[in-house]
Design a protein around this motif. Sequence first.
Motif, PDB file in Angstrom:
ATOM      1  N   LEU A 140       3.542   2.715  -9.819  1.00 38.89           N
ATOM      2  CA  LEU A 140       3.587   3.639  -8.682  1.00 38.89           C
ATOM      3  C   LEU A 140       4.237   2.980  -7.469  1.00 38.89           C
ATOM      4  O   LEU A 140       4.934   3.637  -6.685  1.00 38.89           O
ATOM      5  CB  LEU A 140       2.172   4.106  -8.337  1.00 38.89           C
ATOM      6  CG  LEU A 140       1.477   4.982  -9.389  1.00 38.89           C
ATOM      7  CD1 LEU A 140       0.054   5.313  -8.955  1.00 38.89           C
ATOM      8  CD2 LEU A 140       2.263   6.262  -9.637  1.00 38.89           C
ATOM      9  N   ASP A 141       4.002   1.690  -7.326  1.00 38.50           N
ATOM     10  CA  ASP A 141       4.615   0.942  -6.226  1.00 38.50           C
ATOM     11  C   ASP A 141       6.131   0.875  -6.396  1.00 38.50           C
ATOM     12  O   ASP A 141       6.896   1.095  -5.445  1.00 38.50           O
ATOM     13  CB  ASP A 141       4.018  -0.465  -6.188  1.00 38.50           C
ATOM     14  CG  ASP A 141       4.156  -1.114  -4.817  1.00 38.50           C
ATOM     15  OD1 ASP A 141       4.568  -0.413  -3.879  1.00 38.50           O
ATOM     16  OD2 ASP A 141       3.848  -2.310  -4.685  1.00 38.50           O
ATOM     17  N   LEU A 142       6.579   0.580  -7.621  1.00 41.89           N
ATOM     18  CA  LEU A 142       8.015   0.530  -7.889  1.00 41.89           C
ATOM     19  C   LEU A 142       8.660   1.906  -7.713  1.00 41.89           C
ATOM     20  O   LEU A 142       9.788   2.017  -7.214  1.00 41.89           O
ATOM     21  CB  LEU A 142       8.262   0.012  -9.306  1.00 41.89           C
ATOM     22  CG  LEU A 142       8.006  -1.483  -9.537  1.00 41.89           C
ATOM     23  CD1 LEU A 142       8.103  -1.809 -11.022  1.00 41.89           C
ATOM     24  CD2 LEU A 142       8.994  -2.330  -8.746  1.00 41.89           C
ATOM     25  N   LEU A 143       7.954   2.946  -8.118  1.00 41.57           N
ATOM     26  CA  LEU A 143       8.469   4.305  -7.916  1.00 41.57           C
ATOM     27  C   LEU A 143       8.603   4.610  -6.430  1.00 41.57           C
ATOM     28  O   LEU A 143       9.578   5.239  -6.001  1.00 41.57           O
ATOM     29  CB  LEU A 143       7.546   5.324  -8.586  1.00 41.57           C
ATOM     30  CG  LEU A 143       7.534   5.344 -10.116  1.00 41.57           C
ATOM     31  CD1 LEU A 143       6.526   6.361 -10.623  1.00 41.57           C
ATOM     32  CD2 LEU A 143       8.918   5.662 -10.665  1.00 41.57           C
ATOM     33  N   TRP A 144       7.622   4.176  -5.656  1.00 42.41           N
ATOM     34  CA  TRP A 144       7.675   4.388  -4.208  1.00 42.41           C
ATOM     35  C   TRP A 144       8.891   3.682  -3.606  1.00 42.41           C
ATOM     36  O   TRP A 144       9.587   4.230  -2.749  1.00 42.41           O
ATOM     37  CB  TRP A 144       6.385   3.865  -3.578  1.00 42.41           C
ATOM     38  CG  TRP A 144       6.280   4.090  -2.097  1.00 42.41           C
ATOM     39  CD1 TRP A 144       5.887   5.226  -1.459  1.00 42.41           C
ATOM     40  CD2 TRP A 144       6.574   3.140  -1.065  1.00 42.41           C
ATOM     41  NE1 TRP A 144       5.913   5.058  -0.090  1.00 42.41           N
ATOM     42  CE2 TRP A 144       6.330   3.777   0.176  1.00 42.41           C
ATOM     43  CE3 TRP A 144       7.007   1.819  -1.066  1.00 42.41           C
ATOM     44  CZ2 TRP A 144       6.512   3.132   1.398  1.00 42.41           C
ATOM     45  CZ3 TRP A 144       7.194   1.173   0.154  1.00 42.41           C
ATOM     46  CH2 TRP A 144       6.948   1.826   1.366  1.00 42.41           C
ATOM     47  N   ILE A 145       9.157   2.471  -4.075  1.00 41.62           N
ATOM     48  CA  ILE A 145      10.325   1.721  -3.588  1.00 41.62           C
ATOM     49  C   ILE A 145      11.616   2.440  -3.968  1.00 41.62           C
ATOM     50  O   ILE A 145      12.504   2.644  -3.126  1.00 41.62           O
ATOM     51  CB  ILE A 145      10.317   0.291  -4.173  1.00 41.62           C
ATOM     52  CG1 ILE A 145       9.126  -0.503  -3.629  1.00 41.62           C
ATOM     53  CG2 ILE A 145      11.619  -0.432  -3.852  1.00 41.62           C
ATOM     54  CD1 ILE A 145       8.917  -1.837  -4.319  1.00 41.62           C
ATOM     55  N   ALA A 146      11.732   2.832  -5.237  1.00 41.72           N
ATOM     56  CA  ALA A 146      12.952   3.496  -5.705  1.00 41.72           C
ATOM     57  C   ALA A 146      13.181   4.813  -4.977  1.00 41.72           C
ATOM     58  O   ALA A 146      14.303   5.124  -4.554  1.00 41.72           O
ATOM     59  CB  ALA A 146      12.863   3.734  -7.214  1.00 41.72           C
ATOM     60  N   VAL A 147      12.121   5.593  -4.823  1.00 43.32           N
ATOM     61  CA  VAL A 147      12.234   6.881  -4.135  1.00 43.32           C
ATOM     62  C   VAL A 147      12.625   6.674  -2.672  1.00 43.32           C
ATOM     63  O   VAL A 147      13.492   7.382  -2.139  1.00 43.32           O
ATOM     64  CB  VAL A 147      10.902   7.654  -4.239  1.00 43.32           C
ATOM     65  CG1 VAL A 147      10.897   8.851  -3.299  1.00 43.32           C
ATOM     66  CG2 VAL A 147      10.672   8.121  -5.672  1.00 43.32           C
ATOM     67  N   GLY A 148      12.001   5.698  -2.027  1.00 41.50           N
ATOM     68  CA  GLY A 148      12.324   5.432  -0.622  1.00 41.50           C
ATOM     69  C   GLY A 148      13.772   5.018  -0.430  1.00 41.50           C
ATOM     70  O   GLY A 148      14.451   5.489   0.494  1.00 41.50           O
TER      71      GLY A 148
END
Length: 375
Positions: free
Chosen positions: A55-63
């Motif tokens: 979820l953290d990596l997804l947050w980074i990618a989305v941001g």
Amino acid sequence: LRLHLGQWHTSKDFCSVLLVLFSSYGLLSLASRLGVRFLDKFEIAVDYRLTARILDLLWIAVGIAINIYITSKNIPFSAIMDGKNDTHICLKVWYLYYKWAGIWKAHRMGIRIGNFNIQRDSLAAVAPLFASAAKSNYTTAIAHFLSNIAAHPQLEENLHHDERERIDLLLYEYLDNNTVLHTERTSESRRESLWNLVDDLINVFGMSDPLSHNLFKEYPPTELHHQGVECLIACYEKGLERIKAVYRQEVLEIECRNARGRRKTEVVRTRVKDFNQKKSKNKTGIKSFQQASGSSNQADNLESPYIPESQNNLVKVPKKKRKQTTPEEEKILEELLVYKEELPDSAINEILSRLSSNWNKAKVKAAWRYRKSKV
């Protein structure tokens, strides 16, 4: 340490909230793009550390993708949610993820650094999402917790006391304080997948039909449309109303308790098994169609006058209808019953001269034997 362990459990359930709310908007597709293999375990947060990292990596990618896209299109960050919800659908959905997952990260950071104020404010901000994701028990617990903190200032002061030392003890004694190092190694090993996902998201944000992108080929989002976006946006306000009702009923007790609807999610939830069942049905349908086509082709072959030798044992030739003996033919054949032991050829030839061309010696003999057995 009981209170702090409770905060970690709350953080884990916050992961589940994000997984539920975005399950029908492409979350599984994005996780799969990052290389997550066991999505059925991921969607129920079996392993908190791994789920949190994804979820953290997804947050980074989305941001990253959002910032690159809105910069290239000259869209102000504050204007992403403006306008009708039938445009920039994917951008709006994942902006909400970036926003709500950011609250989760703030809550998690508050636990790590021992800052109770950040934990409290993050928990208050995210409470409506717990209600919208049908986390009934946590919704009630959060309502009680926040009301107790507000009603007893001394309790809040006690929670501030030596919190950093307690958190350090928890991290070192129970978690080995390796979380940051593991995250760095994970990010390094998945750097290529992360940037591939960023590129995919940038492309998807600008598409009028995002479902046609290969990113969503394996697990197509079922709610990535106008009504789905409206539902996702509205779930926060609806969740806020629900937790207010819980507060009035469970904490203040000024209303009669009504638990009806607390287990209902405000968005459509899609599980991995739903995708698998759909794939299975599609495969079954294709197989049935192929079998039906094969049967049709076989029927066509049966009607054809030519049957290949290699298929003689596989294809059944339809039987010819048996010709019925007429009353006149019956009378002629009965004359043969005078012969008891053997039927002479002269008698057969004489009978054949009076029968139709459909008869031959073999048929006449068979008819004689049959009628003789009946006498």
